[in-house]
Design a protein around this motif. Sequence first.
Motif, PDB file in Angstrom:
ATOM      1  N   ALA A  34       1.583   9.183  -6.136  1.00 51.16           N
ATOM      2  CA  ALA A  34       2.037  10.686  -5.764  1.00 51.16           C
ATOM      3  C   ALA A  34       3.142  10.930  -7.027  1.00 51.16           C
ATOM      4  O   ALA A  34       2.931  11.955  -7.512  1.00 51.16           O
ATOM      5  N   ILE A  35       3.968  10.121  -7.504  1.00 49.77           N
ATOM      6  CA  ILE A  35       4.905  10.259  -8.378  1.00 49.77           C
ATOM      7  C   ILE A  35       4.357  10.459  -9.797  1.00 49.77           C
ATOM      8  O   ILE A  35       4.701  11.610 -10.195  1.00 49.77           O
ATOM      9  N   PHE A  94       0.751   3.902  -3.087  1.00 48.95           N
ATOM     10  CA  PHE A  94       0.629   5.506  -2.587  1.00 48.95           C
ATOM     11  C   PHE A  94       1.787   6.354  -3.109  1.00 48.95           C
ATOM     12  O   PHE A  94       1.544   7.227  -3.846  1.00 48.95           O
ATOM     13  N   LEU A  95       3.228   5.900  -3.012  1.00 50.34           N
ATOM     14  CA  LEU A  95       4.047   6.798  -3.504  1.00 50.34           C
ATOM     15  C   LEU A  95       4.216   6.759  -5.112  1.00 50.34           C
ATOM     16  O   LEU A  95       4.481   7.770  -5.638  1.00 50.34           O
ATOM     17  N   LEU A  96       3.837   5.536  -5.840  1.00 44.41           N
ATOM     18  CA  LEU A  96       3.690   5.461  -7.090  1.00 44.41           C
ATOM     19  C   LEU A  96       2.496   6.444  -7.679  1.00 44.41           C
ATOM     20  O   LEU A  96       2.930   7.185  -8.401  1.00 44.41           O
ATOM     21  N   TRP A 124       0.981  -1.176   0.115  1.00 43.04           N
ATOM     22  CA  TRP A 124       0.039  -0.029  -0.056  1.00 43.04           C
ATOM     23  C   TRP A 124       1.008   1.273  -0.162  1.00 43.04           C
ATOM     24  O   TRP A 124       0.575   2.295  -0.592  1.00 43.04           O
ATOM     25  N   VAL A 125       2.032   1.189   0.982  1.00 42.49           N
ATOM     26  CA  VAL A 125       2.850   2.491   0.859  1.00 42.49           C
ATOM     27  C   VAL A 125       3.429   2.476  -0.426  1.00 42.49           C
ATOM     28  O   VAL A 125       3.558   3.737  -1.245  1.00 42.49           O
ATOM     29  N   LEU A 126       3.840   1.598  -1.287  1.00 39.87           N
ATOM     30  CA  LEU A 126       4.506   1.876  -2.451  1.00 39.87           C
ATOM     31  C   LEU A 126       3.376   2.112  -3.643  1.00 39.87           C
ATOM     32  O   LEU A 126       3.897   2.947  -4.602  1.00 39.87           O
TER      33      LEU A 126
END
Length: 45
Positions: free
Chosen positions: A34-35, A30-32, A26-28
């Motif tokens: 955002a990027i 979310f980061l993807l 889930w963190v990855l």
Amino acid sequence: MSTPRPATGEQPRYEPAPGVGKVAMWVLLFLLAAIVVVLGGVYLV
């Protein structure tokens, strides 16, 4: 139709905590996202 069971003093059952891998996924994700939003904003400007 099933009959409701009487309260027998049992502890309520909760779902187990999510595993480390699931949280990391889930963190990855979310980061993807955002990027992608940042790069999309830079590209459109």
